[in-house]
Design an enzyme around this catalytic site. Structure first.
Site, PDB file in Angstrom:
ATOM      1  N   CYS A  32       0.832  -1.204   0.000  1.00  0.00           N
ATOM      2  CA  CYS A  32       0.000   0.000   0.000  1.00  0.00           C
ATOM      3  C   CYS A  32       0.866   1.253   0.000  1.00  0.00           C
ATOM      4  O   CYS A  32       2.095   1.179   0.043  1.00  0.00           O
ATOM      5  CB  CYS A  32      -0.921   0.030   1.204  1.00  0.00           C
ATOM      6  N   CYS A  35       3.511   1.575   2.682  1.00  0.00           N
ATOM      7  CA  CYS A  35       4.735   0.786   2.479  1.00  0.00           C
ATOM      8  C   CYS A  35       5.671   1.569   1.587  1.00  0.00           C
ATOM      9  O   CYS A  35       6.882   1.670   1.818  1.00  0.00           O
ATOM     10  CB  CYS A  35       4.453  -0.528   1.729  1.00  0.00           C
ATOM     11  N   ASP A 454       3.207  23.796 -34.928  1.00  0.00           N
ATOM     12  CA  ASP A 454       4.232  24.130 -35.896  1.00  0.00           C
ATOM     13  C   ASP A 454       3.604  23.855 -37.259  1.00  0.00           C
ATOM     14  O   ASP A 454       2.730  23.001 -37.380  1.00  0.00           O
ATOM     15  CB  ASP A 454       5.450  23.234 -35.659  1.00  0.00           C
ATOM     16  N   ASP A 655       7.791  18.652 -34.539  1.00  0.00           N
ATOM     17  CA  ASP A 655       8.342  17.378 -34.990  1.00  0.00           C
ATOM     18  C   ASP A 655       9.361  16.795 -34.015  1.00  0.00           C
ATOM     19  O   ASP A 655       9.855  15.698 -34.209  1.00  0.00           O
ATOM     20  CB  ASP A 655       8.949  17.501 -36.394  1.00  0.00           C
ATOM     21  N   ASP A 659      12.109  21.463 -33.186  1.00  0.00           N
ATOM     22  CA  ASP A 659      11.315  22.278 -32.277  1.00  0.00           C
ATOM     23  C   ASP A 659      11.639  22.044 -30.824  1.00  0.00           C
ATOM     24  O   ASP A 659      10.902  22.477 -29.951  1.00  0.00           O
ATOM     25  CB  ASP A 659       9.827  21.988 -32.496  1.00  0.00           C
TER      26      ASP A 659
END
Lengths: 768, 37
Positions: A32, A35, A454, A655, A659
């Site tokens: 959990c 822990c 772009d 891309d 960029d």
């Protein structure tokens, strides 16, 4: 103050050449959020550790450390000291192999857990039936139940007590503490009632036994854990599916022979043969043959992609129609598939900011619940005693309520609320070709208010293409001859416009002619002699250099330029022969995606280095109103910063290569364009498909995921807010309603399962 | 309220005190958890 000093110390040391290493240590046994917090703080306390991030779902700890001050071995023993299992990661394993190993260990753990759950459920049933089979007052009953419950505690529930004890020694507590305290108290109480019934009877109390409650509680908690583990496994099914895509063998061509070898022994440079219907084993470049390849598993693109000589193929995609040879380029840990798997693993183990709330709550939660449980006992005892119950009866009923409070208050639903949603959502995204690098990115995409696009390669195809061929009035060459001549001369040039002309001519099957001489003039075009013809191909400046009048086509040229096209004039033997218009065409999907973004209430801005006229022509065609033209790469960064100052949360789509600075500046950087984009460090999201529609999908996915997380957190909190008072007996005065410890444990298991199930619904979320 | 009630209440208050001291105050002797930011 301490934090401040530490910060300065770090900065000072950062000036010296300090080495930093990162390691990912597998950690087992965490159940959990508490822990996880414990392991994380133990690691953070180690000298030389810069950063430690423990992930409950992926069962590992990512640590950045100074190798001069500590070592992986020391880190492993630090984790073990907290009572959890840890081991050194196997060296040099590819992400694929690591993921497979993780899968196997999770599967084994699940099997063992299922076994324990089944045994304890059977024992629980026996314990409940036993009193009906044996005569009511049989002296055999208490010892039989005692033996059964002791066996279950030792066999099936041992880890609850071991973990609780380890946690206690470290001044911390988690859900195991609550279960151990609840069942332990019930067991010890029953033990006393078994061996000293006289003591109870002397105080007027029936020596009640809670053995079957102990067994049933353990059985229910374990059953809940099994369901939870199974659901957790299916949240990572997308990742597992990716790993399973990797074929086991490859056909390597060596000399004249084709041999089938394990895919792990393929090295870059090997020539491989792929037949129709087979999976492509590793990344590479086609050297002969052609085929259509189904890349949908990696890109989400549904149509097969045509591949011929020179085309790049991606390992794990499926070859559909033809056989081809190709040369392996990247293998092992560098392959596209391995990079995707690694990226997804990192994403899934990262934490969404909203998680901090859940963590803070669960760390103070357990002590508070234990306090509430003690208070419940005292209040019930005093109230019952005051209303005339004998102390014995009061003790028993107060005790049951206190145990129910301990049992119902497990914080595990809270611990699962956020990570399960992150895992399912990142997996769902990957299926659609959207790779999201982490929970934080996932959370932020949904908050985006402005999408900056772009132009080149994002809205448009990114590669210029010839759109118009116009022959000058009275010219001696027809359109095809004109093209063939132009392509012949341009075939020697590396200019993108030249490339477009050559591709267009090749596409029409026009034969090239031999070049007698050629010259390429930067910023002008090309000149030369092709066959018998003296050619000049280029812009208006080149034509005027050559004293060629473009007057005959000036009107057409202006009109085409107004549409954002680039004009290339062609002069043959000193006279204007015609013109070619070249443009970067808008992707078929762009317009619809941009309309959709605007319909979603987002501002869409186009950024481009092109001049105003070309830019606004493209923007008109794409349906974008806000255009910023003529910006250089650093101008893009400034423009995004300006939007951010205005309060916008900006997503930049580019891309990923050119960029990068703009992607980094934006709140969310989205890199588009498949394999190469995966490597884009600056991107928070990588789109495998060059389709703006996936941007829409990414935003929708994030919004859905955030909604799921909020629902999960809400239900986990509400469940405790309602469950604890009910278990404590708040409804008893009005309705006479009390929760038995057994019912409380069933409710607790149900809450975890419901949170996980809610997250799993994201798998089927529609993103259109 | 009898003496027994008071004993139970006092014991409960003491137990709650110990629990909270153990988890919240005694654990502070250790270096605090590092923050991620």
């Amino acid at each position: 103050m301490d934090a401040h000093d530490g910060h300065e110390a770090r900065e000072a040391s950062a000036q010296a050449p300090v080495r930093r290493e990162s390691i990912r240590i597998p950690v087992t046994g965490m159940t959990c959020a508490a822990c996880q917090a414990r392991v994380q703080s133990a690691l953070a306390r180690q000298p030389g550790v810069d950063d430690a991030s423990v992930n409950l779902m992926m069962e590992n700890a990512a640590i950045t450390f100074d190798p001069a001050l500590t070592s992986p071995e020391q880190l492993v023993s630090a984790v073990r000291a907290t009572g959890y299992g840890a081991e050194l990661p196997a060296p040099e394993r590819s992400p694929l192999a690591e993921q497979e190993a993780l899968d196997r260990s999770q599967r084994d753990e699940l099997r063992a857990m299922t076994q324990r759950a089944v045994v304890s459920v059977v024992a629980g049933a026996v314990a409940m039936l036993l009193p009906m089979i044996l005569p009511m007052q049989s002296r055999l009953l208490p010892p039989a139940l005692l033996a059964l419950s002791a066996a279950i505690i030792l066999f099936a529930g041992r880890h609850f007590y071991v973990h609780a004890w380890q946690a206690l020694r470290h001044h911390s507590a988690d859900m195991d503490t609550l279960i151990a305290a609840g069942t332990g108290a019930a067991f010890i109480y029953s033990l006393m009632a078994t061996f000293a019934p006289g003591f109870f009877l002397a105080h007027g109390v029936a020596p009640n036994l809670y053995y079957e409650a102990v067994i049933v509680i353990i059985a229910l908690v374990l059953t809940g854990n099994v369901f939870e583990a199974r659901a957790k496994r299916s949240t990572s099914s997308a990742l597992r599916a990716l790993v399973e895509l990797q074929p086991a063998t490859a056909r390597v061509v060596r000399g004249d022979a084709v041999t089938e070898v394990p895919v792990t022994s393929v090295v870059a440079g090997d020539v491989l043969l792929v037949r129709p219907g087979e999976r492509i084993p590793v990344d590479g470049e086609v050297i002969s043959g052609s085929s259509a390849v189904d890349e949908s598993m990696l890109t989400g693109e549904s149509l097969p992609v045509e591949k011929s000589t020179g085309a790049r193929v991606i390992g794990a995609t499926v070859n559909r129609t033809g056989a081809f040879h190709y040369r392996a380029t990247t293998v092992g840990a560098d392959s596209t598939l391995a990079r995707i798997v690694r990226l997804m693993r990192d994403a899934q183990s990262s934490r969404a900011p909203v998680q901090a709330l859940a963590d803070r709550v669960s760390s103070i939660f357990v002590p508070v619940v234990i306090s509430l449980s003690i208070a419940t006992f005292a209040i019930w005892f005093v109230a019952l005693h005051a209303s005339g119950a004998i102390p014995g009866t009061a003790t028993v009923r107060a005790f049951a309520a206190a145990v129910a409070v301990l049992i119902i208050a497990c914080p595990c639903a809270m611990g699962l609320a956020v990570p399960t949603a992150v895992m399912v959502a990142t997996g769902r995204g990957a299926e659609s070709g959207i790779l999201i690098k982490g929970g934080e990115a996932l959370q932020r995409i949904g908050d985006v208010t402005t999408v900056v696009l772009d132009k080149t390669g994002t809205i448009t195809e990114g590669a210029p293409a010839v759109t118009d061929v116009i022959v000058a009035p009275g010219a001696e060459h027809d359109a095809n001859t004109l093209l063939a001549l132009a392509a012949s001369l341009e075939s020697q040039s590396a200019h993108p416009l030249a490339d477009a002309i050559v591709r267009y001519a090749d596409g029409r099957g026009l034969a090239r002619q031999s070049i007698q001489s050629n010259e390429y003039i930067v910023g002008r075009g090309a000149t030369g002699v092709v066959g018998e013809v003296a050619l000049a191909i280029g812009n208006a400046a080149l034509m005027s250099d050559w004293a060629v009048s473009t007057a005959a086509l000036d009107d057409r040229a202006r009109a085409l330029a107004g549409d954002g096209k680039t004009i290339v004039f062609v002069a043959a033997n000193g006279a204007l022969a015609g013109l070619l218009a070249v443009a970067d065409p808008i992707r078929a999907t762009s317009r619809a995606a941009i309309d959709r973004l605007e319909a979603m209430g987002l501002a869409v801005v186009m950024l481009t280095g092109d001049d105003e006229r070309t830019a606004s022509a493209i923007a008109r065609a794409a349906g974008i109103e806000r255009v910023v033209a003529g910006v250089l790469p650093d101008g893009k960064v400034a423009e995004i910063a300006r939007l951010q100052r205005g309060g916008a949360v900006v997503a930049m789509v580019g891309d990923g290569v050119n960029d990068a600075p703009a992607l980094a500046q934006a709140d969310i950087g989205i890199a588009m364009g498949g394999g190469a984009a995966i490597a884009a460090e600056a991107a928070d999201v990588v789109l495998m498909r060059s389709d703006l529609g996936t941007v829409v999908q990414a935003i929708l996915l994030s919004r859905r995921t955030m909604r799921t997380m909020r629902q999960n957190l809400f239900w986990a909190f509400i469940y405790n807010v309602i469950g604890i008072p009910v278990a404590a007996g708040a409804l008893y005065p009005a309705f006479g309603l009390l929760l038995s410890p057994v019912l409380a444990s069933a409710a607790m298991a149900f809450s975890s399962v419901s949170v996980v199930t809610n997250s799993l619904r994201l798998r089927r979320a529609s993103l259109s | 309220m009898t003496a027994l009630d008071w004993i139970v209440i006092a014991a409960a208050v003491a137990a709650i005190g110990i629990v909270n001291w153990y988890f919240f105050i005694a654990s502070r002797g250790k270096p605090p958890m590092r923050h991620e930011h």
